[in-house]
Design an enzyme around this catalytic site. Structure first.
Site, short mmCIF file in Angstrom:
data_model
loop_
_atom_site.label_atom_id
_atom_site.label_comp_id
_atom_site.label_asym_id
_atom_site.label_seq_id
_atom_site.Cartn_x
_atom_site.Cartn_y
_atom_site.Cartn_z
N GLU A 64 -6.06 -24.38 -20.41
CA GLU A 64 -6.49 -23.61 -21.42
C GLU A 64 -7.80 -23.83 -21.99
O GLU A 64 -8.34 -24.65 -22.16
CB GLU A 64 -5.56 -23.40 -22.53
CG GLU A 64 -4.19 -22.82 -21.90
CD GLU A 64 -3.03 -23.35 -23.23
OE1 GLU A 64 -2.00 -22.70 -23.03
OE2 GLU A 64 -3.20 -24.01 -24.00
N ALA A 147 4.52 -38.02 -28.16
CA ALA A 147 3.05 -38.41 -28.46
C ALA A 147 2.64 -37.65 -29.76
O ALA A 147 1.87 -38.42 -30.69
CB ALA A 147 2.13 -37.89 -27.65
N THR A 209 9.50 -30.66 -28.65
CA THR A 209 9.67 -31.03 -27.31
C THR A 209 8.95 -30.52 -26.38
O THR A 209 8.23 -29.37 -26.49
CB THR A 209 11.23 -30.47 -26.88
OG1 THR A 209 11.28 -29.26 -27.11
CG2 THR A 209 12.00 -31.15 -27.89
N GLY A 234 7.17 -24.84 -28.80
CA GLY A 234 6.77 -23.72 -27.76
C GLY A 234 5.32 -23.35 -28.06
O GLY A 234 4.77 -22.92 -29.07
N ASP A 235 4.85 -23.46 -26.86
CA ASP A 235 3.29 -23.05 -26.96
C ASP A 235 2.83 -22.34 -25.45
O ASP A 235 1.72 -22.46 -25.19
CB ASP A 235 2.41 -24.42 -27.09
CG ASP A 235 2.87 -25.53 -26.14
OD1 ASP A 235 3.53 -25.17 -25.04
OD2 ASP A 235 2.34 -26.73 -26.15
#
Length: 348
Positions: A64, A147, A209, A234-235
């Site tokens: 992106e 991370a 997650t 959520g991305d």
């Protein structure tokens, strides 16, 4: 060989120098500072160019670009998200970013942003919690111990005074890693065997997650009244963590609706599902938390203005230090119209 002129040089912050800068300032102070920069930019949200990030999806991940400008400076971040990478010994997310002067178009900063994105994501979460979480929140459930988990925990400690974190990950090695890393940093750490155990007594529920799927990390019956949910996993399209029933019972706050409706938890909901933009709360135009029994949800997917804030911060903090090197990045011919002549003269 002639030395490059000052006009040819662009400050570059490597991973090593970013880590040196963090240790010089202190991680909790950097998190507080970054939250302040993000908050300041959210207060002037309407000045910025805004566009959903430009995404190139593949079967294994996404790459992106995230651009924005406030009219004086322009910034962008390159970032990937590849959940399968950890099984190959690679980072799920890597990034770098650039800040430029709008007047000349010349870059003024190039920097790693893998470390910086982790810091700004955590700082943004804690900044949102300052406005949305129950007052006096002391305990957070951290579901997903990869991370980002330590950064999220320390940001909540530094910015809202978190005292305890309850960890859960389906990979027990990740939980052990997170608990080990947080030892001695002034926060109580409780390792849990189930997500249900992790959320016991927590006022803030953070989900982070990595699997690119429509997962249900929190089911509807797991979430009671009076909590703040910080949903940051959520991305991208097709990747969620929360049961739709939770969204229906929550007041949902987002960064930029046109992006969040594609990538966030609310991709599960109808197009007209009501949300509040976080900048409106921070600027005092809308209310955040209004009651003790309210469920607030920050459906965070990350937005370019947050990266712009982080780039501004690094530009300001490296001045007068040795936490960067100068890159010979821009051609600077004696005559701006004679680029070819500069090339030819380089033969001698």
């Amino acid at each position: 060989m002639t030395q490059p002129s000052e006009k040819a040089l662009v400050p570059f912050v490597s991973v090593d120098n970013m880590m040196r800068l963090v240790h010089h300032i202190g991680i909790e102070q950097i998190l507080r500072d970054l939250a302040g920069y993000v908050e300041d930019d959210f207060k002037r949200w309407e000045l910025f160019d805004k566009t959903p990030r430009v995404a190139s999806h593949s079967d294994v991940g996404v790459i992106e670009l995230m651009p924005t400008s406030d009219g004086e400076a322009y910034g962008f971040k390159y970032v990937n998200g590849h959940p399968k990478n950890t099984s190959e010994g690679l980072q799920t997310v890597t990034a770098f970013g650039l800040l430029a002067d709008v007047y000349t178009g010349y870059p003024v900063l190039l920097t790693e942003m893998t470390m910086l994105t982790a810091l700004r994501t955590a700082a943004t979460s804690a900044m949102a919690a300052k406005y949305l979480a129950p007052k006096g929140s002391t305990t957070m459930a951290m579901i997903g111990n990869g991370a980002q988990s330590e950064f999220q925990t320390l940001a909540m400690k530094a910015i809202i005074g978190l005292k305890s974190v309850r960890l859960y990950d389906k990979d027990t090695a990740a939980t052990a890693k997170c608990a080990r890393n947080l030892e001695g940093l002034g926060i109580e750490v409780v390792s849990c065997k189930t997500p249900e155990e992790a959320i016991e007594g927590a006022q803030i529920l953070t989900t982070c997650t990595a699997d690119k799927q429509n997962a249900t990390i929190l089911t509807d019956n797991m979430v009671g009244s009076g909590v703040h949910i910080n949903a940051i996993g959520g991305d991208c399209p097709g990747k969620t963590e929360l049961a739709a029933g939770i969204l229906s019972r929550s007041d949902v706050f987002v960064e930029y609706p046109p992006q969040t409706r594609i990538e966030g938890e609310i991709q599960q909901m109808p197009e007209d599902f009501a949300v509040t933009e976080l900048w409106e709360v921070i600027s005092g135009q809308k209310q955040g938390r209004t009651g003790d029994r309210q469920i607030t949800l920050f459906d965070s997917v990350g937005f370019a203005i947050e990266d712009f804030s982080a780039l501004r911060y690094i530009r300001d903090r490296i001045k007068g230090t040795d936490y960067f090197i100068d890159l010979d990045m821009l051609a600077d011919p004696d005559d701006p119209r004679d680029l070819f002549g500069m090339l030819q003269r380089a033969k001698s």
